[in-house]
Scaffold this motif. Structure first.
Motif, PDB file in Angstrom:
ATOM      1  N   LYS A   1      90.466 -65.285 -55.836  1.00 36.54           N
ATOM      2  CA  LYS A   1      90.210 -66.211 -54.742  1.00 36.54           C
ATOM      3  C   LYS A   1      88.717 -66.284 -54.448  1.00 36.54           C
ATOM      4  O   LYS A   1      88.053 -65.279 -54.255  1.00 36.54           O
ATOM      5  CB  LYS A   1      90.963 -65.761 -53.490  1.00 36.54           C
ATOM      6  CG  LYS A   1      90.687 -66.613 -52.249  1.00 36.54           C
ATOM      7  CD  LYS A   1      91.320 -67.970 -52.345  1.00 36.54           C
ATOM      8  CE  LYS A   1      91.138 -68.742 -51.037  1.00 36.54           C
ATOM      9  NZ  LYS A   1      91.769 -70.040 -51.062  1.00 36.54           N
ATOM     10  N   LYS A   2      88.163 -67.483 -54.427  1.00 36.04           N
ATOM     11  CA  LYS A   2      86.759 -67.688 -54.108  1.00 36.04           C
ATOM     12  C   LYS A   2      86.648 -68.426 -52.785  1.00 36.04           C
ATOM     13  O   LYS A   2      87.425 -69.329 -52.502  1.00 36.04           O
ATOM     14  CB  LYS A   2      86.074 -68.522 -55.201  1.00 36.04           C
ATOM     15  CG  LYS A   2      86.117 -67.886 -56.582  1.00 36.04           C
ATOM     16  CD  LYS A   2      85.429 -68.766 -57.606  1.00 36.04           C
ATOM     17  CE  LYS A   2      85.507 -68.155 -58.993  1.00 36.04           C
ATOM     18  NZ  LYS A   2      84.814 -68.983 -60.013  1.00 36.04           N
ATOM     19  N   THR A   3      85.663 -68.050 -51.984  1.00 36.58           N
ATOM     20  CA  THR A   3      85.384 -68.775 -50.761  1.00 36.58           C
ATOM     21  C   THR A   3      83.892 -68.985 -50.690  1.00 36.58           C
ATOM     22  O   THR A   3      83.120 -68.070 -50.956  1.00 36.58           O
ATOM     23  CB  THR A   3      85.844 -67.989 -49.518  1.00 36.58           C
ATOM     24  OG1 THR A   3      85.105 -66.783 -49.443  1.00 36.58           O
ATOM     25  CG2 THR A   3      87.321 -67.679 -49.572  1.00 36.58           C
ATOM     26  N   GLY A   4      83.466 -70.184 -50.340  1.00 40.89           N
ATOM     27  CA  GLY A   4      82.049 -70.464 -50.306  1.00 40.89           C
ATOM     28  C   GLY A   4      81.469 -70.405 -51.700  1.00 40.89           C
ATOM     29  O   GLY A   4      82.152 -70.608 -52.696  1.00 40.89           O
ATOM     30  N   SER A   5      80.169 -70.115 -51.808  1.00 38.60           N
ATOM     31  CA  SER A   5      79.509 -70.133 -53.099  1.00 38.60           C
ATOM     32  C   SER A   5      79.580 -68.806 -53.833  1.00 38.60           C
ATOM     33  O   SER A   5      79.383 -68.757 -55.037  1.00 38.60           O
ATOM     34  CB  SER A   5      78.030 -70.517 -52.912  1.00 38.60           C
ATOM     35  OG  SER A   5      77.393 -69.569 -52.060  1.00 38.60           O
TER      36      SER A   5
ATOM     37  N   ALA B   1      78.950 -53.737 -43.647  1.00 40.27           N
ATOM     38  CA  ALA B   1      78.326 -53.908 -44.961  1.00 40.27           C
ATOM     39  C   ALA B   1      78.471 -55.363 -45.402  1.00 40.27           C
ATOM     40  O   ALA B   1      79.169 -56.148 -44.749  1.00 40.27           O
ATOM     41  CB  ALA B   1      78.999 -52.972 -45.972  1.00 40.27           C
ATOM     42  N   PRO B   2      77.848 -55.732 -46.512  1.00 44.83           N
ATOM     43  CA  PRO B   2      77.985 -57.106 -47.007  1.00 44.83           C
ATOM     44  C   PRO B   2      79.353 -57.386 -47.639  1.00 44.83           C
ATOM     45  O   PRO B   2      79.550 -58.428 -48.258  1.00 44.83           O
ATOM     46  CB  PRO B   2      76.866 -57.214 -48.060  1.00 44.83           C
ATOM     47  CG  PRO B   2      75.960 -56.074 -47.811  1.00 44.83           C
ATOM     48  CD  PRO B   2      76.816 -54.982 -47.253  1.00 44.83           C
ATOM     49  N   PHE B   3      80.280 -56.459 -47.505  1.00 44.32           N
ATOM     50  CA  PHE B   3      81.637 -56.632 -48.021  1.00 44.32           C
ATOM     51  C   PHE B   3      82.596 -55.894 -47.105  1.00 44.32           C
ATOM     52  O   PHE B   3      82.181 -55.078 -46.278  1.00 44.32           O
ATOM     53  CB  PHE B   3      81.753 -56.112 -49.468  1.00 44.32           C
ATOM     54  CG  PHE B   3      81.580 -54.615 -49.588  1.00 44.32           C
ATOM     55  CD1 PHE B   3      82.683 -53.769 -49.669  1.00 44.32           C
ATOM     56  CD2 PHE B   3      80.313 -54.049 -49.613  1.00 44.32           C
ATOM     57  CE1 PHE B   3      82.529 -52.399 -49.776  1.00 44.32           C
ATOM     58  CE2 PHE B   3      80.143 -52.664 -49.714  1.00 44.32           C
ATOM     59  CZ  PHE B   3      81.245 -51.841 -49.800  1.00 44.32           C
ATOM     60  N   VAL B   4      83.891 -56.184 -47.251  1.00 42.31           N
ATOM     61  CA  VAL B   4      84.939 -55.517 -46.460  1.00 42.31           C
ATOM     62  C   VAL B   4      85.913 -54.859 -47.429  1.00 42.31           C
ATOM     63  O   VAL B   4      86.238 -55.423 -48.483  1.00 42.31           O
ATOM     64  CB  VAL B   4      85.672 -56.526 -45.552  1.00 42.31           C
ATOM     65  CG1 VAL B   4      86.915 -55.896 -44.931  1.00 42.31           C
ATOM     66  CG2 VAL B   4      84.734 -57.036 -44.464  1.00 42.31           C
TER      67      VAL B   4
ATOM     68  N   TRP C   1      87.350 -62.623 -42.956  1.00 42.85           N
ATOM     69  CA  TRP C   1      86.264 -61.755 -43.419  1.00 42.85           C
ATOM     70  C   TRP C   1      85.413 -62.454 -44.477  1.00 42.85           C
ATOM     71  O   TRP C   1      84.188 -62.418 -44.421  1.00 42.85           O
ATOM     72  CB  TRP C   1      86.836 -60.467 -44.000  1.00 42.85           C
ATOM     73  CG  TRP C   1      87.234 -59.429 -43.012  1.00 42.85           C
ATOM     74  CD1 TRP C   1      86.556 -59.051 -41.877  1.00 42.85           C
ATOM     75  CD2 TRP C   1      88.406 -58.589 -43.073  1.00 42.85           C
ATOM     76  NE1 TRP C   1      87.225 -58.035 -41.239  1.00 42.85           N
ATOM     77  CE2 TRP C   1      88.358 -57.730 -41.943  1.00 42.85           C
ATOM     78  CE3 TRP C   1      89.469 -58.475 -43.961  1.00 42.85           C
ATOM     79  CZ2 TRP C   1      89.351 -56.784 -41.697  1.00 42.85           C
ATOM     80  CZ3 TRP C   1      90.451 -57.536 -43.714  1.00 42.85           C
ATOM     81  CH2 TRP C   1      90.396 -56.692 -42.587  1.00 42.85           C
ATOM     82  N   ALA C   2      86.070 -63.063 -45.447  1.00 40.42           N
ATOM     83  CA  ALA C   2      85.345 -63.704 -46.546  1.00 40.42           C
ATOM     84  C   ALA C   2      84.472 -64.849 -46.062  1.00 40.42           C
ATOM     85  O   ALA C   2      83.415 -65.126 -46.636  1.00 40.42           O
ATOM     86  CB  ALA C   2      86.332 -64.204 -47.603  1.00 40.42           C
TER      87      ALA C   2
ATOM     88  N   ALA D   1      78.981 -65.654 -46.279  1.00 40.82           N
ATOM     89  CA  ALA D   1      80.101 -65.330 -47.156  1.00 40.82           C
ATOM     90  C   ALA D   1      80.107 -63.824 -47.387  1.00 40.82           C
ATOM     91  O   ALA D   1      79.063 -63.178 -47.353  1.00 40.82           O
ATOM     92  CB  ALA D   1      79.984 -66.073 -48.476  1.00 40.82           C
ATOM     93  N   ARG D   2      81.287 -63.279 -47.625  1.00 37.54           N
ATOM     94  CA  ARG D   2      81.394 -61.828 -47.746  1.00 37.54           C
ATOM     95  C   ARG D   2      82.546 -61.495 -48.692  1.00 37.54           C
ATOM     96  O   ARG D   2      83.648 -62.023 -48.557  1.00 37.54           O
ATOM     97  CB  ARG D   2      81.662 -61.238 -46.358  1.00 37.54           C
ATOM     98  CG  ARG D   2      81.590 -59.756 -46.259  1.00 37.54           C
ATOM     99  CD  ARG D   2      81.999 -59.280 -44.867  1.00 37.54           C
ATOM    100  NE  ARG D   2      81.047 -59.681 -43.835  1.00 37.54           N
ATOM    101  CZ  ARG D   2      81.386 -60.384 -42.767  1.00 37.54           C
ATOM    102  NH1 ARG D   2      82.641 -60.793 -42.615  1.00 37.54           N
ATOM    103  NH2 ARG D   2      80.495 -60.682 -41.854  1.00 37.54           N
ATOM    104  N   ASP D   3      82.293 -60.630 -49.661  1.00 38.38           N
ATOM    105  CA  ASP D   3      83.362 -60.197 -50.561  1.00 38.38           C
ATOM    106  C   ASP D   3      84.366 -59.331 -49.806  1.00 38.38           C
ATOM    107  O   ASP D   3      84.000 -58.574 -48.903  1.00 38.38           O
ATOM    108  CB  ASP D   3      82.802 -59.391 -51.727  1.00 38.38           C
ATOM    109  CG  ASP D   3      82.060 -60.252 -52.735  1.00 38.38           C
ATOM    110  OD1 ASP D   3      82.207 -61.487 -52.693  1.00 38.38           O
ATOM    111  OD2 ASP D   3      81.327 -59.681 -53.570  1.00 38.38           O
TER     112      ASP D   3
END
Length: 274
Positions: free
Chosen positions: A4-8, A190-193, A223-224, A244-246
């Motif tokens: 699944k991708k969200t944003g760029s 962090a830059p991810f969850v 989150w993403a 955006a966030r992984d």
């Protein structure tokens, strides 16, 4: 099945813990599938796997290389860091164990190396000074490759705004211990969850009822998108809004036999058009 991708840039990866589990044979895995092909099969049904074996013993470089070669191009492994680094009275003394772990061949996973989960015992209390000493030992890069770190803390003393501020300072994520007996600290640090959800039951074919799967799918998408769900408990102040966030979401523990079904049900929801 695409991740699944969200944003760029953001990715939502949904997975399970490990792949060698006898009750999955004939249920998740087809009857007669050779055991040596189980990783190949699992990595095409989910988009990430958290490896527990690295917590208990050192793996060989050729093992990591084999895992890399048996899985799809966009697949990612997260690794449990060795217990020798976290199951100790003085965390500041973990430097040698951390170095040995990163020298053991984990970089053979190449682009498939995801976050490292540093899991602490439920009896480990929050000691701000010692915990910061530990965070300072975690390398931001190894041989030029950026490393993502997440801490799984399981004692109530970590439910503290000072802890959240500390991990946020170092850009380290905190495991969201969903549907579990452990403290749930859903602060984004962090830059991810990194979420581990542990509420699957035997009475549900997909481990979770439909409403719960819908909730976790919606939380992952929130989150993403750079936000944070308003229905999970936080301890510190709000995180800075991100474009955006992984997200890494693992269906772990609970009724383990149903975990692949739950993960695949979540992936199906995330793959549906908005």
């Amino acid at each position: 099945m695409a991740t699944k991708k969200t944003g760029s840039a953001a990715r939502i990866r949904v997975g399970i813990g490990g792949w060698d589990f006898e009750p999955w044979r004939g249920t998740f895995y087809p009857e007669g599938l050779a055991h040596k092909r189980e990783l190949e099969f699992a990595s095409r049904a989910v988009t990430s796997i958290e490896v527990n074996g690295t917590f208990y013993r050192t793996q060989k470089p050729e093992t990591f290389a084999k895992w890399h070669d048996e899985t799809p191009e966009d697949f990612v492994f997260s690794l449990k860091a060795p217990r020798y680094a976290t199951n100790r009275r003085v965390l500041a003394e973990a430097g040698d164990s951390i170095e040995r772990f990163f020298e053991s061949g984990v970089l053979e996973l190449k682009d498939k190396l995801g976050p490292i989960n540093w899991q602490f015992a439920p009896t480990k209390h929050f000691d701000p000074e010692d915990f910061e000493s530990f965070l300072k030992l975690l390398p931001a890069t190894v041989e030029g490759r950026a490393i993502r770190h997440v801490v799984e803390v399981r004692h109530e003393s970590f439910v503290d705004a000072a802890f959240v501020a500390l991990v946020r300072k170092y850009g380290v994520a905190v495991v969201v211990a969903g549907d579990s007996k452990y403290p749930q600290i859903a602060d984004v640090t962090a830059p991810f969850v990194y979420a581990r959800i542990m509420g699957t039951t035997e009475k549900q074919k997909t481990g979770y009822p439909k409403a719960a799967l819908d909730r976790w799918s919606a939380r992952a998408q929130e989150w993403a998108a750079g936000g944070a769900p308003d229905d999970l408990p936080t301890v510190g102040g709000p995180a800075e809004k991100s474009a955006a966030r992984d997200v890494y979401l693992y269906v772990i523990s609970g009724y383990k036999a149903a975990n692949p079904a739950a993960a695949m049900a979540l992936i199906k929801r995330l793959d549906e058009p908005a």
